[in-house]
Design a protein around this motif. Structure first.
Motif, PDB file in Angstrom:
ATOM      1  N   GLN A   1      -0.969  24.397   0.024  1.00 43.48           N
ATOM      2  CA  GLN A   1      -1.762  23.185   0.266  1.00 43.48           C
ATOM      3  C   GLN A   1      -1.330  22.002  -0.599  1.00 43.48           C
ATOM      4  OE1 GLN A   1      -4.132  22.693   2.734  1.00 43.48           O
ATOM      5  NE2 GLN A   1      -3.189  24.592   3.427  1.00 43.48           N
ATOM      6  N   ASP A   2      -0.467  22.252  -1.600  1.00 41.99           N
ATOM      7  CA  ASP A   2      -0.066  21.124  -2.453  1.00 41.99           C
ATOM      8  C   ASP A   2       1.156  20.389  -1.890  1.00 41.99           C
ATOM      9  OD1 ASP A   2       1.505  23.359  -2.890  1.00 41.99           O
ATOM     10  OD2 ASP A   2       2.032  22.747  -4.939  1.00 41.99           O
TER      11      ASP A   2
ATOM     12  N   ALA B   1      -7.355  21.080   6.878  1.00 43.10           N
ATOM     13  CA  ALA B   1      -6.620  20.121   6.035  1.00 43.10           C
ATOM     14  C   ALA B   1      -5.804  19.208   6.941  1.00 43.10           C
ATOM     15  CB  ALA B   1      -5.705  20.884   5.085  1.00 43.10           C
ATOM     16  N   ALA B   2      -6.134  17.917   6.932  1.00 35.35           N
ATOM     17  CA  ALA B   2      -5.464  16.978   7.838  1.00 35.35           C
ATOM     18  C   ALA B   2      -4.334  16.262   7.112  1.00 35.35           C
ATOM     19  CB  ALA B   2      -6.475  15.972   8.366  1.00 35.35           C
ATOM     20  N   ARG B   3      -3.214  16.093   7.794  1.00 36.04           N
ATOM     21  CA  ARG B   3      -2.032  15.414   7.236  1.00 36.04           C
ATOM     22  C   ARG B   3      -1.504  14.424   8.261  1.00 36.04           C
ATOM     23  NH1 ARG B   3      -0.327  19.883   4.190  1.00 36.04           N
ATOM     24  NH2 ARG B   3      -1.846  19.798   2.529  1.00 36.04           N
ATOM     25  N   MET B   4      -0.772  13.437   7.747  1.00 39.93           N
ATOM     26  CA  MET B   4      -0.037  12.544   8.641  1.00 39.93           C
ATOM     27  C   MET B   4       1.331  13.182   8.905  1.00 39.93           C
ATOM     28  SD  MET B   4       0.802   8.529   8.034  1.00 39.93           S
ATOM     29  CE  MET B   4       2.322   8.754   7.102  1.00 39.93           C
ATOM     30  N   THR B   5       1.885  12.949  10.096  1.00 46.66           N
ATOM     31  CA  THR B   5       3.238  13.443  10.372  1.00 46.66           C
ATOM     32  C   THR B   5       4.247  12.298  10.234  1.00 46.66           C
ATOM     33  OG1 THR B   5       4.720  14.395  12.042  1.00 46.66           O
ATOM     34  CG2 THR B   5       2.794  13.235  12.881  1.00 46.66           C
TER      35      THR B   5
ATOM     36  N   LYS C   1       7.818  16.851  17.350  1.00 48.41           N
ATOM     37  CA  LYS C   1       7.802  17.628  16.088  1.00 48.41           C
ATOM     38  C   LYS C   1       6.654  17.121  15.230  1.00 48.41           C
ATOM     39  CE  LYS C   1       9.471  14.111  13.395  1.00 48.41           C
ATOM     40  NZ  LYS C   1       8.594  13.322  12.564  1.00 48.41           N
ATOM     41  N   ILE C   2       6.234  17.978  14.293  1.00 51.58           N
ATOM     42  CA  ILE C   2       5.371  17.468  13.226  1.00 51.58           C
ATOM     43  C   ILE C   2       6.057  17.774  11.899  1.00 51.58           C
ATOM     44  CG2 ILE C   2       3.124  17.518  14.400  1.00 51.58           C
ATOM     45  CD1 ILE C   2       2.586  20.223  13.234  1.00 51.58           C
ATOM     46  N   ASN C   3       5.823  16.911  10.910  1.00 51.19           N
ATOM     47  CA  ASN C   3       6.311  17.177   9.552  1.00 51.19           C
ATOM     48  C   ASN C   3       5.178  17.854   8.805  1.00 51.19           C
ATOM     49  OD1 ASN C   3       7.539  14.350  10.442  1.00 51.19           O
ATOM     50  ND2 ASN C   3       9.006  15.347   9.084  1.00 51.19           N
ATOM     51  N   ARG C   4       5.320  19.168   8.540  1.00 53.28           N
ATOM     52  CA  ARG C   4       4.242  19.899   7.866  1.00 53.28           C
ATOM     53  C   ARG C   4       4.012  19.340   6.464  1.00 53.28           C
ATOM     54  NH1 ARG C   4       2.722  24.847  10.028  1.00 53.28           N
ATOM     55  NH2 ARG C   4       0.950  24.555   8.637  1.00 53.28           N
ATOM     56  N   PHE C   5       5.095  18.866   5.818  1.00 61.50           N
ATOM     57  CA  PHE C   5       4.971  18.057   4.602  1.00 61.50           C
ATOM     58  C   PHE C   5       6.197  17.162   4.543  1.00 61.50           C
ATOM     59  CE2 PHE C   5       7.499  21.633   3.165  1.00 61.50           C
ATOM     60  CZ  PHE C   5       8.444  21.045   2.347  1.00 61.50           C
ATOM     61  N   LEU C   6       6.151  16.140   3.713  1.00 56.18           N
ATOM     62  CA  LEU C   6       7.312  15.252   3.595  1.00 56.18           C
ATOM     63  C   LEU C   6       7.335  14.711   2.164  1.00 56.18           C
ATOM     64  CD1 LEU C   6       8.379  12.574   6.186  1.00 56.18           C
ATOM     65  CD2 LEU C   6       8.511  12.134   3.755  1.00 56.18           C
ATOM     66  N   HIS C   7       8.322  15.140   1.389  1.00 56.56           N
ATOM     67  CA  HIS C   7       8.457  14.652   0.016  1.00 56.56           C
ATOM     68  C   HIS C   7       9.656  13.708  -0.067  1.00 56.56           C
ATOM     69  CE1 HIS C   7       6.244  18.334  -1.932  1.00 56.56           C
ATOM     70  NE2 HIS C   7       5.470  17.596  -1.169  1.00 56.56           N
ATOM     71  N   ILE C   8       9.463  12.624  -0.785  1.00 58.09           N
ATOM     72  CA  ILE C   8      10.583  11.712  -1.038  1.00 58.09           C
ATOM     73  C   ILE C   8      11.111  12.064  -2.417  1.00 58.09           C
ATOM     74  CG2 ILE C   8      11.214   9.292  -1.396  1.00 58.09           C
ATOM     75  CD1 ILE C   8       8.863   8.625   0.526  1.00 58.09           C
ATOM     76  N   ILE C   9      12.403  12.393  -2.487  1.00 57.20           N
ATOM     77  CA  ILE C   9      12.903  12.832  -3.800  1.00 57.20           C
ATOM     78  C   ILE C   9      13.972  11.899  -4.373  1.00 57.20           C
ATOM     79  CG2 ILE C   9      12.313  15.284  -3.436  1.00 57.20           C
ATOM     80  CD1 ILE C   9      15.371  15.692  -3.059  1.00 57.20           C
TER      81      ILE C   9
ATOM     82  N   CYS D   1      10.033  29.695   1.723  1.00 55.17           N
ATOM     83  CA  CYS D   1       9.985  30.853   2.628  1.00 55.17           C
ATOM     84  C   CYS D   1       9.115  31.948   2.029  1.00 55.17           C
ATOM     85  CB  CYS D   1      11.387  31.381   2.913  1.00 55.17           C
ATOM     86  SG  CYS D   1      12.309  30.215   3.898  1.00 55.17           S
ATOM     87  N   GLY D   2       9.155  32.098   0.698  1.00 55.36           N
ATOM     88  CA  GLY D   2       8.326  33.105   0.039  1.00 55.36           C
ATOM     89  C   GLY D   2       6.863  32.846   0.332  1.00 55.36           C
ATOM     90  N   CYS D   3       6.444  31.583   0.211  1.00 54.89           N
ATOM     91  CA  CYS D   3       5.013  31.313   0.424  1.00 54.89           C
ATOM     92  C   CYS D   3       4.662  31.397   1.903  1.00 54.89           C
ATOM     93  CB  CYS D   3       4.584  29.997  -0.240  1.00 54.89           C
ATOM     94  SG  CYS D   3       4.710  28.558   0.757  1.00 54.89           S
ATOM     95  N   LEU D   4       5.634  31.129   2.805  1.00 53.52           N
ATOM     96  CA  LEU D   4       5.344  31.274   4.239  1.00 53.52           C
ATOM     97  C   LEU D   4       5.152  32.738   4.611  1.00 53.52           C
ATOM     98  CD1 LEU D   4       7.820  28.708   5.794  1.00 53.52           C
ATOM     99  CD2 LEU D   4       5.350  28.728   6.072  1.00 53.52           C
ATOM    100  N   ARG D   5       5.941  33.631   3.959  1.00 54.95           N
ATOM    101  CA  ARG D   5       5.784  35.063   4.242  1.00 54.95           C
ATOM    102  C   ARG D   5       4.398  35.554   3.847  1.00 54.95           C
ATOM    103  NH1 ARG D   5      11.267  35.611   3.182  1.00 54.95           N
ATOM    104  NH2 ARG D   5      10.964  35.728   0.948  1.00 54.95           N
TER     105      ARG D   5
END
Ligand code: SUD
Ligand code: ADP
Length: 293
Positions: A213-214, A242-246, A17-25, A203-207
């Motif tokens: 990018q933020d 745009a490169a990200r870490m997974t 898998k890749i984590n397209r983003f990962l926020h710690i909340i 989901c709205g922004c994926l559609r």
């Protein structure tokens, strides 16, 4: 079932898998961090093979077979045996293709494939949700792989909302060195997002096309500070997109608009790195195995 008729092994994949983003909340009282992340299944797979044994033993052969006590395939097999009261055993053979300690979830996916395969081979009859509960005892990412679809993931990995993602190609680089998940989370200066995301907004922004990018990986800064190769790989991949870490690293990825151009760039990457071009998977290859239980 894909059975090798000479050896009677059943051959099955365990996707990364890749984590397209990962926020710690936030953080739970037991120290685990509360996350929001988009987990996407991708086509890079470990190969696992299973053969039933009548004597109840669990034998592990193939790659990474030395430290069997800690091995996630062995732990998964023993857990299922115990919890479902199975008397049979198995030989589990692993051919590792997903780099270890990469944030690509290889170990968790191996555990998930082991649970799904032996549930079938031993006739244990556990449902998808029973297996997800067992998987959560092995690691935070295991329920996701048993869930079998790309998903918006919350909590510490147990709250999954499946999401349909567009077909994409990704370049993935493992920069020759692994990253430890506990060490990444031990840093006190982790970035965190106090404001949580709503799945409907996502989901709205994926559609409307690609991911916003933020949406970043909050572990990326601390891991790339302590592992310079991660930062070098991010810079290198930056020329493709745009490169990200997974996850907790050390692998990095970028969505591609031109696979051929990416191949040329990856061919010139340092020799110590492992480079892959992978595509998104709509569902786990073994997902159908759990549909009618
Ligand atoms: C953070 C993620 C995102 O995908 O990183 P990757 O492992 O994929 O890189 C995962 O959820 C990781 O899952 P997994 O690798 O199974 O982690 P675990 O073995 O359960 O946890 C290892 C250690 O990391 C820390 N940990 C893990 C997950 C989390 N949400 N908060 C934490 O603080 C804890 O110290 C824990 O003891
Ligand atoms: N089958 C396995 N494959 C990979 N790692 C495993 C496996 N079983 C146990 N491990 C241990 O789990 C750790 C993290 O594994 P891995 O899933 O590769 O990393 P990540 O969670 O960052 O993607 C490794 O350092 C290794 O010691």
């Amino acid at each position: 079932m894909p059975v090798d008729s000479d050896s009677c092994f059943v051959n099955l994949p365990a996707p990364a898998k890749i984590n397209r983003f990962l926020h710690i909340i936030g953080r739970r009282s037991d120290g685990y961090h509360l996350l929001q992340s988009l987990f996407e299944l991708v086509s890079l797979c470990d190969d696992l093979s299973f053969r039933k044994l009548e004597n109840g033993k669990i034998e592990r052969i193939g790659d990474l077979a030395c430290a069997t006590g800690d091995d996630l395939c062995v732990r998964a097999a023993r857990l299922l045996q115990r919890e479902a009261g199975c008397r049979a055993g198995a030989v589990v053979k692993l051919h590792k293709k997903i780099p270890s300690g990469a944030g690509l979830g290889g170990g968790s996916s191996d555990a998930a494939t082991t649970l799904i395969a032996l549930n079938r081979l031993w006739g244990a009859g556990l449902s998808r949700s029973d297996l997800m509960d067992l998987g959560a005892r092995l690691g935070a990412d295991v329920p996701f792989f048993i869930g079998g679809r790309s998903a918006f993931v919350e909590g510490v990995g147990e709250r999954l909302s499946p999401v349909d993602l567009p077909d994409e190609l990704f370049a993935v680089i493992w920069p020759g060195v692994g990253s430890s998940t506990p060490q990444a989370f031990q840093r006190f200066d982790l970035t965190s997002h106090p404001q949580s995301l709503k799945i409907n907004d996502l989901c709205g922004c994926l559609r409307n096309g690609r991911l916003r990018q933020d949406l970043h990986n909050d572990l990326e800064q601390v891991v790339s500070e302590s592992i310079p190769q991660v930062s070098e790989a991010l810079d290198y991949l930056g020329r493709l997109g745009a490169a990200r870490m997974t996850g907790s690293g050390s692998a990095v990825f970028a969505a591609l608009s031109d696979g051929k151009a990416a191949e040329a760039v990856l061919r010139r990457a340092p020799e110590a790195w492992q480079c892959f071009i992978v595509r998104s998977l709509h569902e786990h290859p073994l997902s159908g195995w759990l549909d009618n239980i």
